[in-house]
Write an enzyme that holds these catalytic residues in place. Sequence first.
Site, mmCIF file in Angstrom:
data_model
loop_
_atom_site.group_PDB
_atom_site.id
_atom_site.type_symbol
_atom_site.label_atom_id
_atom_site.label_comp_id
_atom_site.label_asym_id
_atom_site.label_seq_id
_atom_site.Cartn_x
_atom_site.Cartn_y
_atom_site.Cartn_z
ATOM 1 N N SER A 138 0.870 -1.181 0.000
ATOM 2 C CA SER A 138 0.000 0.000 0.000
ATOM 3 C C SER A 138 0.902 1.225 0.000
ATOM 4 O O SER A 138 2.057 1.148 0.456
ATOM 5 C CB SER A 138 -0.855 0.004 1.275
ATOM 6 O OG SER A 138 -1.468 1.270 1.464
ATOM 7 N N TYR A 148 -0.796 -0.968 10.389
ATOM 8 C CA TYR A 148 -1.118 -1.197 8.969
ATOM 9 C C TYR A 148 0.046 -0.717 8.087
ATOM 10 O O TYR A 148 0.585 -1.479 7.278
ATOM 11 C CB TYR A 148 -2.415 -0.479 8.586
ATOM 12 C CG TYR A 148 -2.807 -0.750 7.145
ATOM 13 C CD1 TYR A 148 -3.438 -1.941 6.803
ATOM 14 C CD2 TYR A 148 -2.523 0.159 6.131
ATOM 15 C CE1 TYR A 148 -3.774 -2.222 5.478
ATOM 16 C CE2 TYR A 148 -2.855 -0.108 4.813
ATOM 17 C CZ TYR A 148 -3.479 -1.296 4.493
ATOM 18 O OH TYR A 148 -3.813 -1.570 3.186
HETATM 19 N N1 LIG Z 1 -8.823 -0.841 -0.753
HETATM 20 C C1 LIG Z 1 -7.813 -0.009 -0.570
HETATM 21 O O1 LIG Z 1 -7.985 1.215 -0.502
HETATM 22 C C2 LIG Z 1 -6.405 -0.569 -0.459
HETATM 23 C C3 LIG Z 1 -5.338 0.343 -0.600
HETATM 24 C C4 LIG Z 1 -4.048 -0.125 -0.521
HETATM 25 C C5 LIG Z 1 -3.808 -1.465 -0.302
HETATM 26 N N2 LIG Z 1 -4.848 -2.326 -0.141
HETATM 27 C C6 LIG Z 1 -4.523 -3.735 0.104
HETATM 28 O O2 LIG Z 1 -5.081 -4.507 -0.939
HETATM 29 C C7 LIG Z 1 -5.342 -5.838 -0.474
HETATM 30 C C8 LIG Z 1 -6.765 -6.232 -0.842
HETATM 31 O O3 LIG Z 1 -7.644 -5.344 -0.201
HETATM 32 P P1 LIG Z 1 -9.096 -4.988 -0.765
HETATM 33 O O4 LIG Z 1 -9.237 -3.538 -0.656
HETATM 34 O O5 LIG Z 1 -9.333 -5.648 -2.053
HETATM 35 O O6 LIG Z 1 -9.981 -5.653 0.399
HETATM 36 P P2 LIG Z 1 -11.424 -6.400 0.410
HETATM 37 O O7 LIG Z 1 -12.282 -5.890 -0.699
HETATM 38 O O8 LIG Z 1 -11.912 -6.268 1.805
HETATM 39 O O9 LIG Z 1 -11.061 -7.936 0.109
HETATM 40 C C9 LIG Z 1 -10.288 -8.665 1.011
HETATM 41 C C10 LIG Z 1 -10.118 -10.094 0.514
HETATM 42 O O10 LIG Z 1 -9.224 -10.781 1.413
HETATM 43 C C11 LIG Z 1 -9.868 -11.937 1.962
HETATM 44 N N3 LIG Z 1 -9.373 -12.104 3.333
HETATM 45 C C12 LIG Z 1 -9.462 -11.223 4.359
HETATM 46 N N4 LIG Z 1 -8.931 -11.745 5.484
HETATM 47 C C13 LIG Z 1 -8.477 -12.988 5.161
HETATM 48 C C14 LIG Z 1 -7.870 -14.044 5.891
HETATM 49 N N5 LIG Z 1 -7.628 -13.942 7.212
HETATM 50 N N6 LIG Z 1 -7.545 -15.191 5.240
HETATM 51 C C15 LIG Z 1 -7.814 -15.327 3.909
HETATM 52 N N7 LIG Z 1 -8.396 -14.366 3.168
HETATM 53 C C16 LIG Z 1 -8.747 -13.212 3.787
HETATM 54 C C17 LIG Z 1 -11.382 -11.634 1.845
HETATM 55 O O11 LIG Z 1 -12.204 -12.799 1.744
HETATM 56 P P3 LIG Z 1 -12.803 -13.588 3.055
HETATM 57 O O12 LIG Z 1 -13.399 -12.551 3.940
HETATM 58 O O13 LIG Z 1 -13.779 -14.590 2.501
HETATM 59 O O14 LIG Z 1 -11.620 -14.290 3.668
HETATM 60 C C18 LIG Z 1 -11.411 -10.879 0.509
HETATM 61 O O15 LIG Z 1 -11.384 -11.812 -0.559
HETATM 62 C C19 LIG Z 1 -5.078 -5.818 1.041
HETATM 63 O O16 LIG Z 1 -3.806 -6.376 1.286
HETATM 64 C C20 LIG Z 1 -5.086 -4.327 1.384
HETATM 65 O O17 LIG Z 1 -4.291 -4.047 2.502
HETATM 66 C C21 LIG Z 1 -6.151 -1.916 -0.217
#
Ligand SMILES: NC(=O)c1ccc[n+]([C@@H]2O[C@H](COP(=O)([O-])OP(=O)(O)OC[C@H]3O[C@@H](n4cnc5c(N)ncnc54)[C@H](OP(=O)(O)O)[C@@H]3O)[C@@H](O)[C@H]2O)c1
Length: 257
Positions: A138, A148
Site C-alpha cells: 500500500s 497497517y
Molecule cells: N482498498 C484499498 O484502498 C487498499 C489500498 C491499498 C492497499 N490495499 C490492500 O489490498 C489488499 C486487498 O484489499 P481490498 O481492498 O481488495 O480488500 P477487500 O475488498 O476487503 O477484500 C479482502 C479479501 O481478502 C480476503 N481475506 C481477508 N482476510 C483474510 C484471511 N484472514 N484469510 C484469507 N483471506 C482473507 C477476503 O475474503 P474472506 O473474507 O472470505 O476471507 C477478501 O477476498 C489488502 O492487502 C489491502 O491491505 C487496499
Amino acid sequence: MTTALITGSTAGIGAAFARRLARDGHNLVLVARDTERLQSQATELHDLHGIEAEVLTADLATDEGIAAVEKRLSDTRNVVDLLINNAGFGNKGRFLDVPMADELKMLRVHCEAVLRLTAAAVAGMRSRGRGGVVNVASVAAFLPRGTYGASKAWVVQFTQGAAKDLQGSGVRMMALCPGFVRTEFHQRAGMGTGNIPGWMWLDADKLVAAALGDLARGKSLSIPDPRYKALMGAVKLAPRGLLGGISSRTGRKYGPQ
Ligand SMILES: NC(=O)c1ccc[n+]([C@@H]2O[C@H](COP(=O)([O-])OP(=O)(O)OC[C@H]3O[C@@H](n4cnc5c(N)ncnc54)[C@H](OP(=O)(O)O)[C@@H]3O)[C@@H](O)[C@H]2O)c1
C-alpha cells in the site's frame, strides 16, 4: 497454460486480479475464508473464460490456513507460476485503541503469511527458472500509519530485498502499492471514507492492468497511478511530523464520517 494463485480473491483488488488473469487464459487457485463465495466465483470464471478455477478455503490468520496454502504452492505435479499475495484488512482506530489480538492478526496475514507463501512458491519457481510473485502492499508503507503502514512497509522491504536476491533466477518479485481503491476494505473495517477526496480513489481493474504491466517490465515496486507517484515523491521530501498528522486523519476515524 499457466496457473496463478490469488489470496483474497473474492473481493476488491483480488477479484480484479482473478477477472483479469482468467480473461488472459490463466488457470486459477482462489483462496479466501468464505467457501460459498469462492465456489460461485470459480464457477463464474470457468463459465466465462473456460479456465480451471480451484477453490482453496483458508484463513491466513491461522497456522493451519497458511500451511494449507503452502502445501498447494509446493505441489510439483500441478505447479503455480504466479502468486498474488493480496489478502489483507484494516483495523479501525489508532494505536492502543485496537485490541492486541487484532494487531497480531494483521501481522500474521500481512507479514507471516506473505513470507511463508512467497518462500513456498519461489522454491519451485527458482528451480524451474521462471515465475512471479506480486505482494500487495500500500502507499501507507511510506507513511507513519500505525501497524497497517508498518506491516505494508515490511512487505515493500521484504519484496524488494528478495527480488534482488533472485536477480538472474528467472523469478520476478514485485511489491504493489495502491492508493485508495473502492473495495470492501473500508466498510469491513468500519472506517468512514467521507473525508477522502474523489480524485484519490482508484479503479481496481485499472490498478491491476497497470500492476501486471509493471511486473512484465521487471519492476520490483509498482505505484500504478501518476497522481500517487507524484504524491509519494512529495512524501519523501515532507517532514515526518506533517505526514503523521495527515495520515492519522485519513480513513481511521471511529464511526461514520
Ligand atoms: N482498498 C484499498 O484502498 C487498499 C489500498 C491499498 C492497499 N490495499 C490492500 O489490498 C489488499 C486487498 O484489499 P481490498 O481492498 O481488495 O480488500 P477487500 O475488498 O476487503 O477484500 C479482502 C479479501 O481478502 C480476503 N481475506 C481477508 N482476510 C483474510 C484471511 N484472514 N484469510 C484469507 N483471506 C482473507 C477476503 O475474503 P474472506 O473474507 O472470505 O476471507 C477478501 O477476498 C489488502 O492487502 C489491502 O491491505 C487496499
